[in-house]
Design an enzyme around this catalytic site. Structure first.
Site, mmCIF file in Angstrom:
data_model
loop_
_atom_site.group_PDB
_atom_site.id
_atom_site.type_symbol
_atom_site.label_atom_id
_atom_site.label_comp_id
_atom_site.label_asym_id
_atom_site.label_seq_id
_atom_site.Cartn_x
_atom_site.Cartn_y
_atom_site.Cartn_z
ATOM 1 N N GLY A 250 2.575 -1.272 4.520
ATOM 2 C CA GLY A 250 2.189 0.091 4.162
ATOM 3 C C GLY A 250 2.967 1.184 4.871
ATOM 4 O O GLY A 250 2.774 2.366 4.566
ATOM 5 N N ALA A 251 3.861 0.835 5.791
ATOM 6 C CA ALA A 251 4.613 1.867 6.520
ATOM 7 C C ALA A 251 5.420 2.736 5.551
ATOM 8 O O ALA A 251 5.438 3.963 5.667
ATOM 9 C CB ALA A 251 5.542 1.229 7.559
ATOM 10 N N GLY A 252 6.062 2.087 4.591
ATOM 11 C CA GLY A 252 6.865 2.824 3.617
ATOM 12 C C GLY A 252 5.999 3.757 2.769
ATOM 13 O O GLY A 252 6.373 4.899 2.510
ATOM 14 N N ASP A 253 4.831 3.276 2.348
ATOM 15 C CA ASP A 253 3.940 4.097 1.517
ATOM 16 C C ASP A 253 3.368 5.260 2.325
ATOM 17 O O ASP A 253 3.193 6.368 1.811
ATOM 18 C CB ASP A 253 2.796 3.246 0.954
ATOM 19 C CG ASP A 253 3.326 2.083 0.126
ATOM 20 O OD1 ASP A 253 4.427 2.219 -0.454
ATOM 21 O OD2 ASP A 253 2.646 1.042 0.074
HETATM 22 P P1 ATP Z 1 7.029 -1.535 3.781
HETATM 23 O O1 ATP Z 1 6.956 -2.408 4.995
HETATM 24 O O2 ATP Z 1 5.756 -0.787 3.540
HETATM 25 O O3 ATP Z 1 7.599 -2.198 2.568
HETATM 26 P P2 ATP Z 1 9.527 0.008 3.768
HETATM 27 O O4 ATP Z 1 10.471 -1.126 3.969
HETATM 28 O O5 ATP Z 1 9.472 0.700 2.483
HETATM 29 O O6 ATP Z 1 8.042 -0.385 4.229
HETATM 30 P P3 ATP Z 1 10.184 0.958 6.392
HETATM 31 O O7 ATP Z 1 11.590 1.376 6.551
HETATM 32 O O8 ATP Z 1 9.780 -0.346 6.952
HETATM 33 O O9 ATP Z 1 9.811 1.122 4.872
HETATM 34 O O10 ATP Z 1 9.222 2.031 7.067
HETATM 35 C C1 ATP Z 1 9.088 3.370 6.637
HETATM 36 C C2 ATP Z 1 9.118 4.303 7.823
HETATM 37 O O11 ATP Z 1 8.059 3.956 8.733
HETATM 38 C C3 ATP Z 1 10.396 4.206 8.638
HETATM 39 O O12 ATP Z 1 11.381 5.084 8.139
HETATM 40 C C4 ATP Z 1 9.910 4.592 10.029
HETATM 41 O O13 ATP Z 1 9.877 5.984 10.193
HETATM 42 C C5 ATP Z 1 8.486 4.044 10.069
HETATM 43 N N1 ATP Z 1 8.482 2.708 10.694
HETATM 44 C C6 ATP Z 1 8.502 1.509 10.082
HETATM 45 N N2 ATP Z 1 8.531 0.488 10.977
HETATM 46 C C7 ATP Z 1 8.515 1.076 12.195
HETATM 47 C C8 ATP Z 1 8.523 0.587 13.549
HETATM 48 N N3 ATP Z 1 8.555 -0.725 13.820
HETATM 49 N N4 ATP Z 1 8.494 1.499 14.571
HETATM 50 C C9 ATP Z 1 8.465 2.827 14.309
HETATM 51 N N5 ATP Z 1 8.462 3.348 13.069
HETATM 52 C C10 ATP Z 1 8.491 2.497 12.028
#
Ligand code: ATP
Length: 320
Positions: free
Chosen positions: A256-259
């Site tokens: 959910g970090a990306g969302d």
């Molecule tokens: P998902 O895991 O939901 O598919 P995603 O791959 O679309 O995510 P990420 O790049 O993993 O997106 O994360 C989105 C944002 O969240 C990043 O740009 C960053 O700002 C933050 N983030 C993700 N992981 C971390 C981490 N381990 N530490 C700090 N910030 C993070």
């Protein structure tokens, strides 16, 4: 604040209670509401913004449970349809030892795939300041037509179009088809967010450098965001590009970090879309979205880990 309308799938992830084991060996599963567009809608309301979700659920206990969760978080639910025949989509998750996730979907077909153009709540779509979508709703008909029509209606009404392809290869008939269909709506979007992995997939390049990112810019695209997990986010516009470092945290579960990042960014854009044009203000909005993404990695699950506006502010203050 302006309305964010998020279009697409909502489903239930069955997440194993142990990681590093196969589905067959998993001792049990916990149900977790998911689906990127639904997560984004909830991320927006958690931060104090306004959002609506458009999609289709099964007319079953899971479907009504999911609609109830959206409403509980204050997401406008007038765009949700219930299918009388097909069930709510399910995904069984494998948590690999390296921390990556794999999905096995139960969609044969699921209700979300059966959303028809004539079922769209056009009035709701027309009231969007930002219209957000992914690519899973492009995979099969009739949902694909509904997706394309909703985009057109939103655009004609003056909404900003936001696209997060959210690649799930397991759902596509082939790798080529995934790339082709994801790119088929590329030049309609005003704003696109991809992860580093998606950038590699879409460009066919092993590098995540500025040149490969900029090869994805198109004349109508106002902003391309490339999220890099713990390395933060890069941004590209016609006039400038740069990098905003991540907020440092100890990650527990990145689901959910990306969302969370997208919801936070769209919240800012729905208030004032002109911030894309000024690099200083754009960087502020990305910084805020980075903090939201970071907070989401510190808690298990997606929706339960989405931060409130005050949580974000107090964390940002504490770090200064
Ligand atoms: P998902 O895991 O939901 O598919 P995603 O791959 O679309 O995510 P990420 O790049 O993993 O997106 O994360 C989105 C944002 O969240 C990043 O740009 C960053 O700002 C933050 N983030 C993700 N992981 C971390 C981490 N381990 N530490 C700090 N910030 C993070």
């Amino acid at each position: 604040s302006g309305l964010v309308v998020s279009f697409g799938e909502m489903l239930i992830d069955f997440v194993p209670t142990a990681s590093g084991v196969s589905l067959a060996e998993a001792p049990g599963f916990l149900k977790a509401p998911g689906g990127a567009p639904a997560n984004v809608a909830i991320a927006v309301t958690r931060l104090g913004g306004k959002s609506a979700f458009i999609g289709k659920l099964g007319d079953d206990e899971f479907g009504h449970m999911l609609a109830g969760i959206l409403k509980q978080y204050g997401v406008i639910a007038e765009g949700i349809n219930f299918d009388q025949g097909a069930r709510t989509a399910l995904a069984f998750v494998t948590l690999r030892a390296d921390g990556e996730r794999e999905f096995m979907f139960y969609r044969n077909p699921s209700a979300d795939m059966l959303l028809k153009p004539e079922e769209l709540n056009l009035e709701l779509i027309r009231s969007a300041k930002v219209f957000h979508y992914g690519s899973i709703s492009l995979i099969v008909q009739p949902c694909r037509s509904a997706h394309l029509m909703a985009m057109q209606v939103a655009r004609d009404a003056g909404a900003l179009l936001s696209y997060d392809p959210n690649l799930r290869l397991a759902l596509w008939p082939s790798v080529e088809e995934a790339r082709e269909q994801i790119m088929s709506i590329w030049d309609k979007a005003d704003l696109i967010k991809v992860s580093d992995e998606e950038l590699k997939f879409l460009t066919g390049s092993d590098e995540i450098d500025d040149a490969s990112a900029m090869s994805l810019l198109h004349p109508n695209l106002k902003l391309l965001l490339v999220t890099l997990g713990e390395k933060g986010c890069r941004y590209y516009t016609k006039n400038f590009h740069g990098h905003v470092e991540a907020f440092h945290v100890t990650a527990v579960d990145t689901t959910g970090a990306g969302d969370s990042f997208v919801g936070a960014f769209l919240c800012k854009i729905a208030d004032d879309r002109s911030l894309i044009e000024e690099e200083v203000r754009l960087r502020e909005a990305i910084k805020y979205a980075n903090v939201c993404g970071a907070i989401t990695t510190t808690k298990k699950g997606a929706i339960p880990a989405l931060p409130s506006h005050s949580e974000v502010l107090s964390l940002m203050k504490g770090s200064q």
